[in-house]
Design an enzyme around this catalytic site. Sequence first.
Site, PDB file in Angstrom:
ATOM      1  N   LYS A  49       0.854  -1.202   0.000  1.00  0.00           N
ATOM      2  CA  LYS A  49       0.000   0.000   0.000  1.00  0.00           C
ATOM      3  C   LYS A  49       0.886   1.247   0.000  1.00  0.00           C
ATOM      4  CE  LYS A  49      -3.718  -2.416   2.382  1.00  0.00           C
ATOM      5  NZ  LYS A  49      -4.324  -2.789   3.659  1.00  0.00           N
ATOM      6  N   GLN A  93      -4.466  -1.330   9.858  1.00  0.00           N
ATOM      7  CA  GLN A  93      -4.284  -2.661   9.275  1.00  0.00           C
ATOM      8  C   GLN A  93      -4.781  -3.724  10.258  1.00  0.00           C
ATOM      9  OE1 GLN A  93      -3.146  -3.325   6.062  1.00  0.00           O
ATOM     10  NE2 GLN A  93      -3.732  -5.426   6.518  1.00  0.00           N
ATOM     11  N   ASP A 116     -11.380   3.093   4.623  1.00  0.00           N
ATOM     12  CA  ASP A 116     -11.931   1.764   4.377  1.00  0.00           C
ATOM     13  C   ASP A 116     -13.459   1.750   4.402  1.00  0.00           C
ATOM     14  OD1 ASP A 116      -9.885  -0.118   3.883  1.00  0.00           O
ATOM     15  OD2 ASP A 116      -9.265  -0.064   5.986  1.00  0.00           O
TER      16      ASP A 116
END
Length: 283
Positions: A49, A93, A116
């Site tokens: 990422k 994460q 997200d």
Amino acid sequence: MATILNGKKLKEKILTELKKKLDGCEKKPSLAVILVGDNPASQIYVNNKRKTAEIIGIKSNVIKYPKTVTEDELLNKIHELNKDENTNAILVQLPLPEHISKENVINIIDPRKDVDGFTPYNFGKLFSGEKPYVYPCTPKGILLLLEEYNINLEGKHVVIVGRSNIVGKPMLQMMLNQNATVTICHSYTKNLSEITKTADVLISAVGENIIEEKMLKTGCVVVDVGIFKDSTGRTRGDVDFENVSKIASYISPVPGGVGPMTIASLMLNTIELFEKQNTKTPL
Ligand code: NAP
């Protein structure tokens, strides 16, 4: 033979466009990633990422904590990032160590920085049929991939295997938004193959190699979200690719299918949050 839903290729196309767009911007978006512990898979995901963000011109800030970090320390950091004008997007994460409540951590992310789309605010908006600030990355990437291949979802029977908050549940609502008829299955589902046999589109997000050719009808579109290492160390998906690709009309490979699309969506979402914050778009 099925046509391959090539997520890797579409990701490159999206990233090229995003890089071009950001090259022309004086101010760059920024993404903060919180990584707790030393889970090797998480480290690889975060590294990918970060690298992708930097290639296209998104500033990335990876904040690492040992697995002994307290929940309060993490919550304080998120409060700080929420207030920081130079941070546009926050990603925690997962998984987190067991002594930390995932819900407590996700719930305090400012929904305007929730890259997200996992906060209760954005999840609630999604499920009430309204537009969230951004859509969750993996289901968003799947829809972009299906759209790229002109796969129409209206009136189709979409069967989703797996009901996680990350994939199955938001995918359910996003497929309803496409006017698909949706069935969601999980580990308590009886006669799984009777249901999967009726799928026009099958999306599997389990993490075990469970989808076989005999469970599907000829011409079905197959999206494999699962990714794990088998006992020989080989990267696998949920679907028996070799045999299912003989009867499916379209199939996403593992690797190279949904995974790259999740990353592309993360970049799209970071830029969307940046733009919405700059234009003070209300929640
Ligand atoms: P998860 O939280 O690991 O849950 C797995 C789901 O599968 C659960 O809903 C579980 O049912 C269901 N399940 C387990 N065994 C089953 C069986 N035999 N029959 C039917 N359903 C079964 O899910 P996740 O986080 O969504 O991850 C799933 C997989 O997708 C993993 O391999 C993960 O690494 C991968 N993934 C990939 C991406 C990507 O970008 N490529 C993104 C996210 C996840 P219950 O709810 O009843 O336990």
